[in-house]
Design a protein around this motif. Structure first.
Motif, PDB file in Angstrom:
ATOM      1  N   LEU A   2      -8.522   9.938  -2.997  1.00 27.32           N
ATOM      2  CA  LEU A   2      -8.653  10.515  -1.660  1.00 27.32           C
ATOM      3  C   LEU A   2      -9.831  11.482  -1.589  1.00 27.32           C
ATOM      4  CD1 LEU A   2      -4.878  11.157  -0.952  1.00 27.32           C
ATOM      5  CD2 LEU A   2      -6.331   9.529   0.272  1.00 27.32           C
ATOM      6  N   LYS A   3     -10.006  12.283  -2.623  1.00 26.61           N
ATOM      7  CA  LYS A   3     -11.124  13.227  -2.654  1.00 26.61           C
ATOM      8  C   LYS A   3     -12.459  12.491  -2.683  1.00 26.61           C
ATOM      9  CE  LYS A   3     -12.881  17.241  -5.205  1.00 26.61           C
ATOM     10  NZ  LYS A   3     -12.642  18.154  -6.366  1.00 26.61           N
ATOM     11  N   LEU A   4     -12.542  11.436  -3.497  1.00 24.50           N
ATOM     12  CA  LEU A   4     -13.773  10.666  -3.592  1.00 24.50           C
ATOM     13  C   LEU A   4     -14.105   9.984  -2.265  1.00 24.50           C
ATOM     14  CD1 LEU A   4     -13.359   9.008  -7.107  1.00 24.50           C
ATOM     15  CD2 LEU A   4     -15.097  10.690  -6.453  1.00 24.50           C
ATOM     16  N   VAL A   5     -13.096   9.404  -1.636  1.00 26.79           N
ATOM     17  CA  VAL A   5     -13.322   8.725  -0.360  1.00 26.79           C
ATOM     18  C   VAL A   5     -13.786   9.719   0.700  1.00 26.79           C
ATOM     19  CG1 VAL A   5     -12.207   7.473   1.529  1.00 26.79           C
ATOM     20  CG2 VAL A   5     -11.732   6.839  -0.843  1.00 26.79           C
TER      21      VAL A   5
ATOM     22  N   TRP B  53       0.836  -1.202   0.000  1.00 26.72           N
ATOM     23  CA  TRP B  53       0.000   0.000   0.000  1.00 26.72           C
ATOM     24  C   TRP B  53       0.868   1.249   0.000  1.00 26.72           C
ATOM     25  CZ3 TRP B  53      -5.094  -0.014  -0.871  1.00 26.72           C
ATOM     26  CH2 TRP B  53      -5.852  -1.157  -0.573  1.00 26.72           C
ATOM     27  N   ARG B  54       2.161   1.079   0.342  1.00 22.65           N
ATOM     28  CA  ARG B  54       3.142   2.162   0.348  1.00 22.65           C
ATOM     29  C   ARG B  54       2.682   3.314   1.247  1.00 22.65           C
ATOM     30  NH1 ARG B  54       5.045   1.873  -6.049  1.00 22.65           N
ATOM     31  NH2 ARG B  54       5.235  -0.410  -6.089  1.00 22.65           N
ATOM     32  N   SER B  55       2.679   4.544   0.733  1.00 23.71           N
ATOM     33  CA  SER B  55       2.357   5.699   1.582  1.00 23.71           C
ATOM     34  C   SER B  55       0.859   5.991   1.632  1.00 23.71           C
ATOM     35  CB  SER B  55       3.089   6.938   1.060  1.00 23.71           C
ATOM     36  OG  SER B  55       2.662   7.251  -0.269  1.00 23.71           O
ATOM     37  N   PHE B  56       0.064   5.252   0.861  1.00 22.29           N
ATOM     38  CA  PHE B  56      -1.360   5.562   0.769  1.00 22.29           C
ATOM     39  C   PHE B  56      -2.081   5.515   2.118  1.00 22.29           C
ATOM     40  CE2 PHE B  56      -5.796   4.181   0.055  1.00 22.29           C
ATOM     41  CZ  PHE B  56      -6.274   5.312  -0.607  1.00 22.29           C
ATOM     42  N   PRO B  57      -1.865   4.506   2.978  1.00 23.17           N
ATOM     43  CA  PRO B  57      -2.602   4.477   4.248  1.00 23.17           C
ATOM     44  C   PRO B  57      -2.350   5.705   5.120  1.00 23.17           C
ATOM     45  CG  PRO B  57      -1.615   2.340   3.791  1.00 23.17           C
ATOM     46  CD  PRO B  57      -1.036   3.294   2.802  1.00 23.17           C
ATOM     47  N   GLN B  58      -1.099   6.150   5.182  1.00 23.11           N
ATOM     48  CA  GLN B  58      -0.809   7.323   6.004  1.00 23.11           C
ATOM     49  C   GLN B  58      -1.486   8.558   5.429  1.00 23.11           C
ATOM     50  OE1 GLN B  58       2.896   7.782   7.940  1.00 23.11           O
ATOM     51  NE2 GLN B  58       3.058   9.964   7.497  1.00 23.11           N
ATOM     52  N   THR B  59      -1.416   8.704   4.101  1.00 20.92           N
ATOM     53  CA  THR B  59      -2.069   9.852   3.468  1.00 20.92           C
ATOM     54  C   THR B  59      -3.576   9.798   3.673  1.00 20.92           C
ATOM     55  OG1 THR B  59      -0.333   9.854   1.781  1.00 20.92           O
ATOM     56  CG2 THR B  59      -2.297  11.145   1.319  1.00 20.92           C
ATOM     57  N   LEU B  60      -4.149   8.596   3.574  1.00 19.55           N
ATOM     58  CA  LEU B  60      -5.585   8.416   3.804  1.00 19.55           C
ATOM     59  C   LEU B  60      -5.952   8.804   5.233  1.00 19.55           C
ATOM     60  CD1 LEU B  60      -8.307   7.308   2.679  1.00 19.55           C
ATOM     61  CD2 LEU B  60      -7.589   5.050   3.511  1.00 19.55           C
TER      62      LEU B  60
END
Length: 263
Positions: free
Chosen positions: A250-253, A45-52
């Motif tokens: 991220l915007k959609l979520v 998932w790389r950096s996506f979870p932290q950004t989320l």
């Protein structure tokens, strides 16, 4: 916003599951739980979870399914009922050990199917589902994409990409994907038995250039679930929107969770 990172192993039937937790300062809302794809793992998932976590202000969790990443090895071949097993056995066990009362499930690819199946049996514990590039049935494009991928992994350099994340588990991981999906026993699989039992809000995201499935998948999902559902087709996007179109995802979520009133 500061995000604290922590790792834990939890015991489930058949072994130990590796779980990573991203906790933003002061976050008290229901966590988002990430379910990975057929060749995936927490690290991928790389950096996506932290950004989320930062963008939503929610805790985020991700785990390696048994046989994947840092979770316990598996030696027996994967079975066609593996999606059912994740929804009925493994995820409920993980949620129980972690003491999760309510949560949001976010699944990528087959993880999206697992998220929807898990939501169907979780009742009001699952507050919402985000299905990204999820397969809803077995489509010819899916099988063609898997055959092409399997052929590419004959090359040692390509196979080393799987080994980088899964080590000695890599051959099992690859076979668990290709051999099950390409088997005659799996040809009639679909999410249909579960969709009508999903009553929470659902966001189905799909790239219009997804090499593993057409937009018939998100359409089947939003038309089949019992709760409110929203379909978003991402233009010029393939199978991994959270990497190819991270900002848009991220915007959609964020807007989906806000508009759905998810606590």
């Amino acid at each position: 916003m500061a995000v604290a990172l922590s790792d834990v192993f939890v015991e489930v039937p058949g072994g130990r599951i590796f779980v990573r937790h991203w906790q933003p300062d002061g976050a008290t809302n229901a966590p988002i739980v990430l379910l990975h794809d057929s060749l995936g793992s927490v690290e991928q998932w790389r950096s996506f979870p932290q950004t989320l976590a930062i963008r939503t202000g929610r805790p985020v969790m991700a785990y390696d399914r048994l046989g994947f990443g840092q979770s316990s090895r598996r030696t027996a071949p994967a079975e066609p009922g593996f999606i059912d097993d994740e929804a009925l056995v493994y995820w409920p066990a993980i949620a129980g050990v972690l003491g999760l009362g309510q949560y949001v499930l976010f699944g990528h690819s087959v993880g999206g199917g697992m998220a929807l199946a898990a939501a169907a049996v979780a009742g009001d514990r699952c507050l919402a589902v985000i299905a990204e590039s999820a397969q809803a049935f077995v489509e010819d494009r899916t099988l063609s994409g898997i055959r092409e991928a399997r052929n590419s992994f004959v090359d040692g350099a390509q196979f080393s990409r799987i080994a980088r994340w899964h080590g000695e588990r890599a051959k099992w991981v690859l076979d668990a994907w290709t051999e099950v999906w390409l088997s005659a026993r799996f040809r009639e699989w679909s999410l249909d038995p579960y969709l009508g039992q999903v009553h929470c809000p659902v966001l189905a995201m799909h790239g219009d250039s997804d090499e593993f499935g057409s937009c018939a998948f998100p359409r089947r999902i939003v038309e089949g679930v019992a709760g409110p559902a929203r379909m978003e087709i991402l233009a010029a996007c393939g199978h991994v929107p959270h990497r190819e179109r991270e900002g848009e995802v991220l915007k959609l979520v964020g807007s989906f969770l806000a508009e759905s009133g998810v606590p």
